[in-house]
Design a protein around this motif. Structure first.
Motif, mmCIF file in Angstrom:
data_model
loop_
_atom_site.group_PDB
_atom_site.id
_atom_site.type_symbol
_atom_site.label_atom_id
_atom_site.label_comp_id
_atom_site.label_asym_id
_atom_site.label_seq_id
_atom_site.Cartn_x
_atom_site.Cartn_y
_atom_site.Cartn_z
ATOM 1 N N LEU B 201 0.895 -1.016 0.111
ATOM 2 C CA LEU B 201 0.008 -0.144 0.001
ATOM 3 C C LEU B 201 0.853 1.414 -0.027
ATOM 4 O O LEU B 201 0.719 2.321 -0.819
ATOM 5 C CB LEU B 201 -1.007 0.117 1.238
ATOM 6 N N ASP B 202 1.770 1.307 0.942
ATOM 7 C CA ASP B 202 2.633 2.530 1.050
ATOM 8 C C ASP B 202 3.425 3.140 -0.223
ATOM 9 O O ASP B 202 3.181 4.234 -0.516
ATOM 10 C CB ASP B 202 3.622 2.375 2.116
ATOM 11 N N PRO B 203 3.952 2.258 -0.827
ATOM 12 C CA PRO B 203 4.760 2.706 -2.072
ATOM 13 C C PRO B 203 3.603 3.085 -3.279
ATOM 14 O O PRO B 203 3.745 4.094 -3.951
ATOM 15 C CB PRO B 203 5.401 1.342 -2.793
ATOM 16 N N THR B 204 2.309 2.569 -3.168
ATOM 17 C CA THR B 204 1.427 2.842 -4.212
ATOM 18 C C THR B 204 1.011 4.285 -3.874
ATOM 19 O O THR B 204 0.778 5.150 -4.696
ATOM 20 C CB THR B 204 0.284 1.780 -4.233
ATOM 21 N N ILE B 205 0.671 4.344 -2.573
ATOM 22 C CA ILE B 205 0.037 5.804 -2.126
ATOM 23 C C ILE B 205 0.987 6.754 -2.618
ATOM 24 O O ILE B 205 0.642 7.799 -3.294
ATOM 25 C CB ILE B 205 -0.255 5.814 -0.732
ATOM 26 N N ASN B 206 2.369 6.431 -2.111
ATOM 27 C CA ASN B 206 3.352 7.390 -2.450
ATOM 28 C C ASN B 206 3.325 7.944 -3.851
ATOM 29 O O ASN B 206 3.757 8.943 -4.473
ATOM 30 C CB ASN B 206 4.979 6.740 -2.041
ATOM 31 N N ALA B 207 3.524 6.615 -4.896
ATOM 32 C CA ALA B 207 3.662 7.136 -6.389
ATOM 33 C C ALA B 207 2.430 7.789 -6.854
ATOM 34 O O ALA B 207 2.570 8.659 -7.626
ATOM 35 C CB ALA B 207 3.503 5.650 -6.921
ATOM 36 N N VAL B 208 1.198 7.554 -6.124
ATOM 37 C CA VAL B 208 0.108 8.382 -6.589
ATOM 38 C C VAL B 208 0.467 9.806 -6.124
ATOM 39 O O VAL B 208 0.256 10.739 -7.086
ATOM 40 C CB VAL B 208 -1.250 8.066 -5.869
ATOM 41 N N ASN B 209 0.716 10.118 -4.673
ATOM 42 C CA ASN B 209 0.996 11.472 -4.463
ATOM 43 C C ASN B 209 2.065 12.283 -5.154
ATOM 44 O O ASN B 209 1.983 13.286 -5.169
ATOM 45 C CB ASN B 209 1.438 11.334 -2.851
ATOM 46 N N ALA B 210 3.089 11.529 -5.319
ATOM 47 C CA ALA B 210 4.283 11.928 -6.423
ATOM 48 C C ALA B 210 3.829 12.166 -7.872
ATOM 49 O O ALA B 210 4.521 13.163 -8.599
ATOM 50 C CB ALA B 210 5.463 11.155 -6.320
ATOM 51 N N ASN B 211 2.728 11.787 -8.281
ATOM 52 C CA ASN B 211 2.344 11.768 -9.963
ATOM 53 C C ASN B 211 1.832 13.133 -10.050
ATOM 54 O O ASN B 211 0.541 13.357 -9.564
ATOM 55 C CB ASN B 211 1.654 10.565 -10.141
ATOM 56 N N ARG B 212 2.278 13.896 -10.939
ATOM 57 C CA ARG B 212 1.933 15.355 -11.207
ATOM 58 C C ARG B 212 0.624 15.228 -11.906
ATOM 59 O O ARG B 212 -0.262 16.060 -11.993
ATOM 60 C CB ARG B 212 2.899 15.933 -11.965
ATOM 61 N N ASN B 213 0.455 14.032 -12.710
ATOM 62 C CA ASN B 213 -0.815 14.071 -13.575
ATOM 63 C C ASN B 213 -2.159 13.725 -12.739
ATOM 64 O O ASN B 213 -3.074 13.455 -13.161
ATOM 65 C CB ASN B 213 -0.546 13.150 -14.697
ATOM 66 N N GLU B 215 -4.684 14.194 -9.645
ATOM 67 C CA GLU B 215 -4.971 15.011 -8.818
ATOM 68 C C GLU B 215 -6.129 14.331 -7.782
ATOM 69 O O GLU B 215 -7.264 13.866 -8.146
ATOM 70 C CB GLU B 215 -6.001 16.250 -9.293
ATOM 71 N N THR B 216 -5.803 13.975 -6.807
ATOM 72 C CA THR B 216 -6.219 13.386 -5.361
ATOM 73 C C THR B 216 -7.395 14.307 -4.561
ATOM 74 O O THR B 216 -7.106 15.101 -4.452
ATOM 75 C CB THR B 216 -5.538 12.610 -4.522
ATOM 76 N N LEU B 217 -8.596 13.675 -4.760
ATOM 77 C CA LEU B 217 -9.793 14.322 -4.114
ATOM 78 C C LEU B 217 -10.175 13.381 -2.963
ATOM 79 O O LEU B 217 -11.011 12.483 -3.308
ATOM 80 C CB LEU B 217 -10.842 14.929 -4.905
ATOM 81 N N THR B 218 -9.931 13.568 -1.962
ATOM 82 C CA THR B 218 -10.200 12.620 -0.671
ATOM 83 C C THR B 218 -11.630 13.273 -0.096
ATOM 84 O O THR B 218 -12.097 14.438 -0.353
ATOM 85 C CB THR B 218 -9.233 12.374 0.353
ATOM 86 N N SER B 219 -12.196 12.544 0.657
ATOM 87 C CA SER B 219 -13.628 12.795 1.335
ATOM 88 C C SER B 219 -14.557 13.420 0.358
ATOM 89 O O SER B 219 -15.347 14.072 0.664
ATOM 90 C CB SER B 219 -13.347 13.674 2.297
ATOM 91 N N THR B 220 -14.501 12.641 -0.924
ATOM 92 C CA THR B 220 -15.219 13.374 -2.011
ATOM 93 C C THR B 220 -16.231 12.194 -2.723
ATOM 94 O O THR B 220 -15.839 11.078 -3.050
ATOM 95 C CB THR B 220 -14.149 13.864 -3.015
ATOM 96 N N MET B 221 -17.393 12.448 -2.869
ATOM 97 C CA MET B 221 -18.268 11.485 -3.503
ATOM 98 C C MET B 221 -18.792 12.309 -4.814
ATOM 99 O O MET B 221 -18.773 13.453 -4.985
ATOM 100 C CB MET B 221 -19.552 11.555 -2.752
ATOM 101 N N VAL B 222 -19.241 11.291 -5.580
ATOM 102 C CA VAL B 222 -19.703 11.868 -6.813
ATOM 103 C C VAL B 222 -21.205 12.121 -6.636
ATOM 104 O O VAL B 222 -22.017 11.442 -5.984
ATOM 105 C CB VAL B 222 -19.759 10.477 -7.867
#
Lengths: 141, 592
Positions: B201-213, B215-222
C-alpha cells in the motif's frame, strides 16, 4: 372446435429495449431458462421509442398479445424514456378497449439486464394468459 | 424501401451445435431463399469464424448483395464483427441486420426443436423485412477529452490512476474516505505471500501522491453525472463544497465492503470473542490476543452461499431429524442474504489460521466449511495449512451453527458434521466468522447516476461477463477491482490495468465515431410546438425560426421525440417507422 381451441398457439410480439430487457432476454438464453416459443422479440433502443402506431398496427395485423419491456423506473439508459412509455400505456389500454380488444393483451413490464429468470417467467406467464384469452378478436373480422 | 432494389443475403449460423443442435438450419436456409428480396442464403458452421466472414464478403461481391442478414447469436456481442465484415465487402455497415436465433431461440427452446425451427424462420423473416428498409448512414464524430475520472482510491483505483497517469493522461482520483487505501488499509497480512499489507500500500500511495498527472480528491463523493462518452460533466462533492470536472472517461473502482453480521446472527455482538475474519486480522495485527487460546473455530460462508437445499447433504441424516433440519435451513436462507461465493474468504480463513498457528502452535484451529474453494496456486496455501495441523471439518453449511456460552465463559459451537451425519459440539475460546465482500450501499446511487446496470448479486454489471469484463454497457465507463464482484488484490490489479488500457484506447484516439441513430426533423411537417425540446433528456432539440432542429452530437438515439411528436415530423435514423413496422408486420403476417 373444443379441440382446436386447446391447440391455440398465440403469436405475441415483445418489444425489448436495447439496454435492459433485450440484455435480460439474452441472459435468459445464456442461462438456458426455457420458455414457450410463442414470442417474437423486436429490439428497439428504448421503450420510449414505442410509437402508439407500432402497438395498434401489431394488433391490426393480428398479434394476440403485445409485450413491451423496458428498464426499471429510474434505470432508463435514456433517463426517462420508460416513464414516457408508461404514460402512453394508460391511454393505449383505453383505446384498445374501444376497439374491442381486451386491454390485457397489452402488457408493460420492467426487466433489467440481470433479470434473465424474470424474463423467462414473464414469457411463460404472458403466453399462458394470452392462451386463456384466446385469439385476437380482430382476426375473426 | 431503400433507394436501390434490395438484394438481401442471409447467412445462418449453426454455431456448432448451439443452434444447429436444436434448429433445423437447412430448412431455415431453404425458407429464407423464398422470402421477398432475398438474393442469396447459406448456412455456416460458425459465421463468426474467418471462413464465415470470408464467405459473407465473397457472396456480397458475387451476388451483388446490398443488405446482409446474419442469423446467429445476439447483436449485443457480435454485431460489431459482422458490421466490419460488411464494411470490408464495401457495404455501409448500417445495411447489416442480425437475427438472434441463439440466445432468444435455440438456447431457450432446447427441448422444442420443431417449434424452435418455426420460430427461427419467423425471426429470419422479420430481420429480412427490416433489412429491406435499411439505409446507409454516416456516423457523427465525437471529440474525446483526454482526462479521466477514477472513482475509488483503493488498490484498484490507485492502480488505474497510475497506469493512466504514466501514459500522460490527466486523472482525477476521487475517494470518499479522508485517505487513500481502501480495504487494504484495514488488513494486516496479504495471502498467500504473507507480506504486510503496508508493503504494497505505502509505495502505491506514495507513487500516486508523487504523480503530477493525478489530482487526488479525498472525502469526495460523486453527486451528479451528465454527458456521454468523451464529454462527461461530473459533479464532485466534498461535504457542502461542490465542483464540476469535465472528463472523457470514467473508471469505477468503488470496491466492496466486508459484510458484518447483524447483532445476534451467530451470536455476533451478543457473546464475547465472536469476530469476523477482518476483525481477527486486526486483533492479530495489534497483538490483542495475549493468552494462547485452546481452540479457535472458524465458520465459512457466514451470510453467503445460502442457496438451494441439496439432497446429498440430507442423505446421511435420520428421517426423524429431517423436518427440524429443514426448518433450520429455511431460517438460515432467510437470515443470511448473500447468495454468491465471495471467493476470497477461504484464503482469508487459511491465512488467519496459519497466523494463529504461527503465534500459538498449541492452539487447535478448526475451519468449519461447506466447500473449500482454493483455486490455482492457493491449493498449495491450503496444503500448507493442513501441514500446520489446521483441521478442516465439513459441516452442513445450509444450517447456521449454534453458539452458546458455558458457565466458565467458554464458547461451544454446535454444528452438523456432513460426513458422520451427527451433531458435533466444539468447545473453543474464539469463533471467527468468514463473511463475504458485499457491494457498498452507495453503489446503487452511483449505478443510477452512471446508468450502469446492477447484477442480481448487487454489484455493477460488466457489458459481457466473458467478452467485455471491464467495460460497461455505457460507452466510456469502465469497471476496476471489486466494483463488479469480489476480487482479491492481484485480481483487482489485473482488472485495474485492463480498465486503464480500455480507457486509454479511447482517449488516445481523441475522436470516436458514434452510432448514427439520431433523430431527424422533417421541417415541412414540423409545427414548432416545442414538445421534443421539452422532453429530450439531452438537450438535442432546439427551436429556431419556428422549426425544431437536432444537434446530432447530443442525440443519443432513444427515439422518445419521434414517438411523442404530434405531427410525426421526427424520424429516427436506423429505427425509422417503416423499418420497425416492416419488422412488426413480418412477425405477424407470413406473406409480408
Amino acid at each position: 372446435m373444443q379441440e382446436a381451441k386447446a391447440e391455440f398457439e398465440p403469436v405475441i410480439l415483445a418489444f425489448c429495449c436495447n439496454w435492459c430487457s433485450y440484455a435480460g432476454a439474452d441472459l435468459a438464453g445464456t442461462s438456458r431458462f426455457e420458455y414457450p416459443t410463442n414470442v417474437r422479440i423486436i429490439r428497439v433502443m428504448c421503450s420510449g421509442r414505442m410509437d402508439p402506431t407500432f402497438i395498434l398496427s401489431a394488433f391490426r395485423w393480428g398479434a394476440d398479445g403485445v409485450l413491451i419491456t423496458g428498464c426499471h423506473p429510474g434505470d432508463c439508459h435514456y433517463v426517462q424514456g420508460n416513464y414516457m412509455m408508461e404514460r402512453r400505456f394508460g391511454f393505449l389500454k383505453e383505446v384498445l378497449g374501444h376497439l374491442g380488444i381486451e386491454p390485457q393483451r397489452l402488457r408493460l413490464e420492467w426487466i433489467s439486464a440481470g433479470e434473465g429468470e424474470k424474463f423467462a417467467a414473464l414469457i411463460r406467464d404472458t403466453t399462458q394468459k394470452i392462451k386463456e384469452l384466446g385469439p385476437n378478436p380482430l382476426k375473426a373480422t | 424501401m431503400g433507394e436501390e432494389e434490395p438484394r438481401v443475403g442471409v447467412f445462418i449460423c449453426q454455431c456448432g451445435v448451439n443452434i444447429g443442435g436444436v434448429v433445423n438450419v437447412q430448412s431455415v436456409v431453404k425458407y429464407a431463399k423464398t422470402l421477398p428480396n432475398v438474393a442469396y442464403a447459406e448456412d455456416n458452421i460458425y459465421t463468426c469464424s474467418e471462413a464465415g466472414l470470408a464467405s459473407i464478403k465473397k457472396a456480397t461481391k458475387e451476388h451483388r448483395l446490398n443488405r446482409v442478414v446474419v442469423a446467429s447469436c445476439t447483436p449485443r456481442t457480435h454485431e460489431p464483427l459482422f458490421r466490419s465484415a460488411c464494411r470490408e465487402a464495401g457495404l455501409n455497415h448500417y445495411l447489416f441486420e442480425m437475427a438472434n436465433i441463439r440466445e432468444q431461440c435455440s438456447w431457450v427452446h432446447a427441448h422444442q426443436a420443431e417449434k424452435a425451427t418455426k420460430k427461427a424462420k419467423d425471426i429470419v423473416r422479420m430481420a429480412v423485412a427490416r433489412a429491406s428498409w435499411l439505409n446507409p448512414q454516416e456516423e457523427p464524430e465525437l471529440d474525446i477529452k483526454d482526462v479521466a475520472l477514477v472513482i475509488g482510491g483503493g488498490i484498484a483505483g490507485m492502480t488505474t490512476a497510475l497506469t493512466l497517469a504514466n501514459q500522460g493522461f490527466k486523472v482525477y482520483l476521487a475517494e470518499k474516505e479522508p485517505q487513500l487505501g481502501g480495504n487494504i488499509r484495514t488488513l494486516h497480512k496479504l495471502y498467500p505471500t504473507m507480506q504486510d499489507s503496508a508493503d504494497l500500500l505505502d509505495p502505491t500511495i506514495n507513487a500516486v501522491n508523487a504523480n503530477r498527472n493525478i489530482e487526488t480528491l479525498t472525502s469526495t463523493m460523486v453527486s451528479d453525472v451528465k454527458g456521454y462518452v468523451g464529454n462527461f460533466k461530473v459533479t464532485l462533492a466534498k461535504e457542502a463544497e461542490k465542483r464540476e470536472v469535465e472528463v472523457g472517461v470514467i473508471i469505477v473502482a468503488c470496491g466492496a465492503m466486508n459484510y458484518t453480521p447483524p447483532k445476534g446472527l451467530y451470536q455476533y455482538g451478543v457473546l464475547p470473542n465472536i469476530v469476523t475474519q477482518l476483525e481477527m486480522d486486526g486483533l492479530l495485527k495489534n497483538g490483542k490476543i495475549k493468552k494462547p487460546p485452546e481452540r479457535v473455530v472458524m465458520i465459512q460462508c457466514v451470510g453467503a452461499r445460502k442457496g438451494e437445499i441439496r439432497a446429498v447433504d440430507l442423505a446421511g441424516f435420520p428421517k426423524s431429524d429431517t423436518a427440524r433440519l429443514l426448518a433450520k435451513i429455511l431460517k438460515a436462507k432467510k437470515e443470511e442474504g448473500w447468495p454468491y461465493c465471495s471467493k476470497i474468504c477461504c484464503m482469508n480463513a487459511i491465512k488467519n489460521a496459519i497466523l494463529i498457528k504461527d503465534k500459538f502452535p498449541e492452539t487447535d484451529v478448526i475451519i468449519l466449511y461447506g466447500d473449500v474453494r482454493v483455486y490455482k496456486e492457493y491449493e498449495d496455501f491450503y496444503s500448507m495449512a493442513r501441514e500446520s495441523q489446521v483441521k478442516f471439518v465439513k459441516h452442513i453449511e445450509e444450517v447456521t451453527p449454534e453458539i452458546m456460552q458455558g458457565p466458565e465463559g467458554k464458547l461451544t459451537v454446535t454444528a452438523y458434521d456432513a460426513l458422520s451425519g451427527q451433531e458435533i459440539a466444539l468447545p473453543c475460546d474464539w469463533v471467527v466468522l468468514s463473511t463475504p465482500l458485499i457491494p457498498h450501499k452507495e453503489e446503487v446511487l452511483l449505478a443510477r447516476m452512471l446508468k450502469v446496470p446492477i447484477s442480481s448479486d448487487g454489484f455493477l454489471m460488466e457489458a459481457h461477463v466473458k467478452l467485455r469484463p471491464v467495460d460497461t454497457q455505457m460507452d466510456g465507463i469502465f469497471l476496476a477491482g471489486a466494483a463488479s464482484g469480489p476480487k482479491d488484490v492481484p485480481e483487482s490489479i489485473v482488472s485495474a490495468k485492463a480498465a486503464a488500457a480500455r480507457a486509454a484506447t479511447l482517449m488516445a484516439n481523441k475522436k470516436m465515431r458514434t452510432e448514427a441513430l439520431t433523430s431527424v426533423v422533417d421541417e415541412e411537417q414540423c409545427i414548432g410546438c416545442g414538445l421534443c425540446e421539452e422532453i429530450c433528456a439531452y438537450g438535442a432539440h432546439y427551436l429556431e425560426d419556428g422549426k425544431s432542429h437536432t444537434i446530432a452530437a447530443l442525440c443519443r438515439g432513444c427515439g422518445a421525440c419521434a414517438a411523442e411528436c404530434p405531427r410525426r415530423a421526427i424520424g429516427m435514423q436506423h429505427y425509422t417507422d417503416d423499418q420497425v413496422l416492416a419488422q412488426i408486420k413480418a412477425g405477424l403476417v407470413e406473406e409480408a
